[in-house]
Enzyme design. Structure first.
Site, PDB file in Angstrom:
ATOM      1  N   TYR A 142      35.385  39.135  23.488  1.00 33.59           N
ATOM      2  CA  TYR A 142      36.696  38.502  23.271  1.00 33.59           C
ATOM      3  C   TYR A 142      36.515  37.026  22.894  1.00 33.59           C
ATOM      4  CZ  TYR A 142      40.902  35.983  24.547  1.00 33.59           C
ATOM      5  OH  TYR A 142      41.972  35.121  24.530  1.00 33.59           O
ATOM      6  N   LEU A 191      45.244  38.242  37.365  1.00 32.85           N
ATOM      7  CA  LEU A 191      45.197  38.079  38.819  1.00 32.85           C
ATOM      8  C   LEU A 191      46.571  37.789  39.434  1.00 32.85           C
ATOM      9  CD1 LEU A 191      43.439  37.936  41.353  1.00 32.85           C
ATOM     10  CD2 LEU A 191      43.269  35.468  40.972  1.00 32.85           C
TER      11      LEU A 191
HETATM   12  N1  UFG Z   1      40.431  39.102  39.424  1.00 31.03           N
HETATM   13  C1  UFG Z   1      40.176  39.812  40.588  1.00 31.03           C
HETATM   14  N2  UFG Z   1      40.835  40.982  40.787  1.00 31.03           N
HETATM   15  C2  UFG Z   1      41.738  41.480  39.889  1.00 31.03           C
HETATM   16  C3  UFG Z   1      41.998  40.736  38.693  1.00 31.03           C
HETATM   17  C4  UFG Z   1      41.311  39.555  38.504  1.00 31.03           C
HETATM   18  O1  UFG Z   1      39.362  39.409  41.425  1.00 31.03           O
HETATM   19  O2  UFG Z   1      42.307  42.572  40.121  1.00 31.03           O
HETATM   20  C5  UFG Z   1      39.706  37.831  39.204  1.00 31.03           C
HETATM   21  C6  UFG Z   1      38.815  37.880  37.967  1.00 31.03           C
HETATM   22  O3  UFG Z   1      37.561  38.408  38.264  1.00 31.03           O
HETATM   23  C7  UFG Z   1      38.782  36.400  37.577  1.00 31.03           C
HETATM   24  C8  UFG Z   1      40.133  35.855  38.056  1.00 31.03           C
HETATM   25  O4  UFG Z   1      40.643  36.820  38.966  1.00 31.03           O
HETATM   26  O5  UFG Z   1      37.777  35.761  38.292  1.00 31.03           O
HETATM   27  C9  UFG Z   1      41.123  35.698  36.937  1.00 31.03           C
HETATM   28  O6  UFG Z   1      41.147  36.920  36.196  1.00 31.03           O
HETATM   29  P1  UFG Z   1      42.237  37.237  35.080  1.00 31.03           P
HETATM   30  O7  UFG Z   1      41.992  38.634  34.648  1.00 31.03           O
HETATM   31  O8  UFG Z   1      43.589  36.875  35.584  1.00 31.03           O
HETATM   32  O9  UFG Z   1      41.903  36.194  33.919  1.00 31.03           O
HETATM   33  P2  UFG Z   1      40.522  35.926  33.164  1.00 31.03           P
HETATM   34  O10 UFG Z   1      39.929  34.677  33.742  1.00 31.03           O
HETATM   35  O11 UFG Z   1      39.643  37.120  33.117  1.00 31.03           O
HETATM   36  O12 UFG Z   1      40.997  35.722  31.672  1.00 31.03           O
HETATM   37  C10 UFG Z   1      42.108  34.924  31.312  1.00 31.03           C
HETATM   38  C11 UFG Z   1      42.701  35.492  30.037  1.00 31.03           C
HETATM   39  C12 UFG Z   1      41.699  35.382  28.923  1.00 31.03           C
HETATM   40  C13 UFG Z   1      41.183  33.982  28.811  1.00 31.03           C
HETATM   41  C14 UFG Z   1      40.666  33.473  30.135  1.00 31.03           C
HETATM   42  C15 UFG Z   1      40.300  32.023  30.029  1.00 31.03           C
HETATM   43  O13 UFG Z   1      43.053  36.866  30.226  1.00 31.03           O
HETATM   44  O14 UFG Z   1      42.343  35.773  27.722  1.00 31.03           O
HETATM   45  O15 UFG Z   1      41.685  33.611  31.132  1.00 31.03           O
HETATM   46  O16 UFG Z   1      39.822  31.542  31.254  1.00 31.03           O
HETATM   47  F1  UFG Z   1      40.159  33.952  27.934  1.00 31.03           F
END
Ligand code: UFG
Length: 358
Positions: A142, A191
């Site tokens: 991504y 999250l």
């Molecule tokens: N997380 C959990 N459990 C869950 C969902 C998420 O522990 O059920 C954790 C993830 O591992 C991560 C944090 O929560 O550490 C945030 O996760 P998100 O899925 O909310 O967001 P991401 O950091 O993966 O990604 C988001 C956007 C991306 C962007 C990124 C930039 O979805 O498009 O932020 O930091 F690139």
């Protein structure tokens, strides 16, 4: 009156920008395939072209309704974890769609382009805030797909004079403080909405993806930036394009761990959030916190909704009031063992109380 084309304008961040543009007197045309977007997230005055940005004919039709002062590009697959399972799909759709849109901008003489880019361009950066000049090393396909579009925009400026703002969002979060717009992905993987739904008893206990990261409590740290502040950042960056192309990191400068987010939701909802510790999610860097001084000093961006409590509160208000999100999806999910009962008319999980979600 300025006219704007917004790809993916019916999605989460896009719809908050569209709302802001309309409030400021702009005319907005949205092109969105509605795979993740919602018609209900758009004001009536906004023209929606329901099409994919990879569809050159649809794009040409959209540009016929110009001229556009600027194009804002949101339409993309955007899940880090999913991209680790489907790398080529992410590269094909995000790169293919983005290049098709940039090419159409050049052919139709658009001069300003604002890209929704990502913090996922950075990985293994340690614990300090990440500035624009930090080493680029995408953490996932991504992030790689966004990097390719950033580079394409560099050459589109150099060779064709298409000026661009690459806005690298850290973690977009929260909802319109007036409660009209919110975050509604299907499936939801982010999250904050997941923790809120768990608090509201709409989901089984949350899985925390790993507690063995090199952070204070072992869980991943992210910089949650309010979606309305992000929308404002687009207007600040757009003004810079009168003279040059820019690249900005967008965050609050403060990081919060997964466990801190859970605690914030518990405080705001007054409910316990049941969770278990699971395995790490591939593609997740330990810490992502922005140094966003550049856009503050150069482009006068002053985010207002910066504390985690406010961010979570706005998200909680919308989520609690909209158990079916925008309620405009009709796909029935396949029932899984242990899955929540579905509303047969909407295909979404309903508010069944789970044991442990008091
Ligand atoms: N997380 C959990 N459990 C869950 C969902 C998420 O522990 O059920 C954790 C993830 O591992 C991560 C944090 O929560 O550490 C945030 O996760 P998100 O899925 O909310 O967001 P991401 O950091 O993966 O990604 C988001 C956007 C991306 C962007 C990124 C930039 O979805 O498009 O932020 O930091 F690139």
């Amino acid at each position: 009156m300025a006219r704007y084309l917004v790809s993916g304008g019916a999605g989460y961040v896009g719809s908050h920008l569209v709302d802001l543009l309309v409030r400021q007197g702009g005319e907005v045309v949205v092109i969105d395939n509605l795979r993740q977007g919602h018609r209900a997230a758009l004001p009536h005055a906004v023209e929606l072209i329901e099409a994919d940005i990879a569809d050159t004919d649809a794009l040409d039709d959209a540009f016929e309704s110009g001229p556009f002062h600027a194009v804002f590009h949101f339409a993309a697959l955007s899940l880090v974890g999913e991209s680790m399972r489907q790398p080529l799909r992410y590269l094909r759709e995000n790169v293919g769609g983005g290049l098709t849109l940039i090419d159409a901008c050049i052919r139709h003489n658009v001069k300003r382009f604002v890209l929704s880019s990502t913090a996922n361009l950075f990985s293994d950066t340690g614990t300090g805030p990440i500035a624009e000049h930090a080493t680029i090393a995408p953490g996932s396909p991504y992030g790689e797909s966004k990097l390719i579009i950033e580079r394409a925009l560099h050459w589109a400026d150099t060779c064709h004079g298409l000026r661009s703002a690459c806005l690298r969002y850290f973690n977009a979060a929260g909802s319109d403080p007036e409660g009209r717009l919110g975050e509604d992905h299907d499936p939801e993987t982010h999250l904050i909405p997941l923790v809120i739904d768990t608090a509201l008893g709409r989901r089984p206990p949350l899985t925390v993806f790993g507690d063995d990261y090199p952070t204070a409590d072992g869980t991943c740290v992210r910089d949650y930036v309010h979606v309305s502040d992000l929308a404002h950042a687009h207007l600040c960056a757009l003004r810079q394009l009168d003279t040059r192309s820019v690249t900005y990191n967008l965050g609050t400068g403060e990081g919060f761990s997964v466990l801190q987010v859970i605690k914030a939701v518990e405080q705001i909802s007054g409910r316990r959030v049941p969770y278990r510790i699971g395995a790490r999610r591939p593609g997740d860097p330990a810490t992502l916190v922005a140094a966003s001084t550049l856009i503050r000093t150069e482009a006068n961006w002053h985010p207002k909704l910066t504390d985690l409590t406010t961010i979570v509160k706005t998200a909680h208000t919308w989520r609690a009031a909209h158990p079916l999100g925008y309620g405009d999806r009709g796909v029935l999910e396949e029932a899984r063992p242990g899955a929540l009962p579905l509303d047969p008319t909407k295909g979404r999980a309903l508010g069944t109380q789970y044991l442990g979600a008091s």
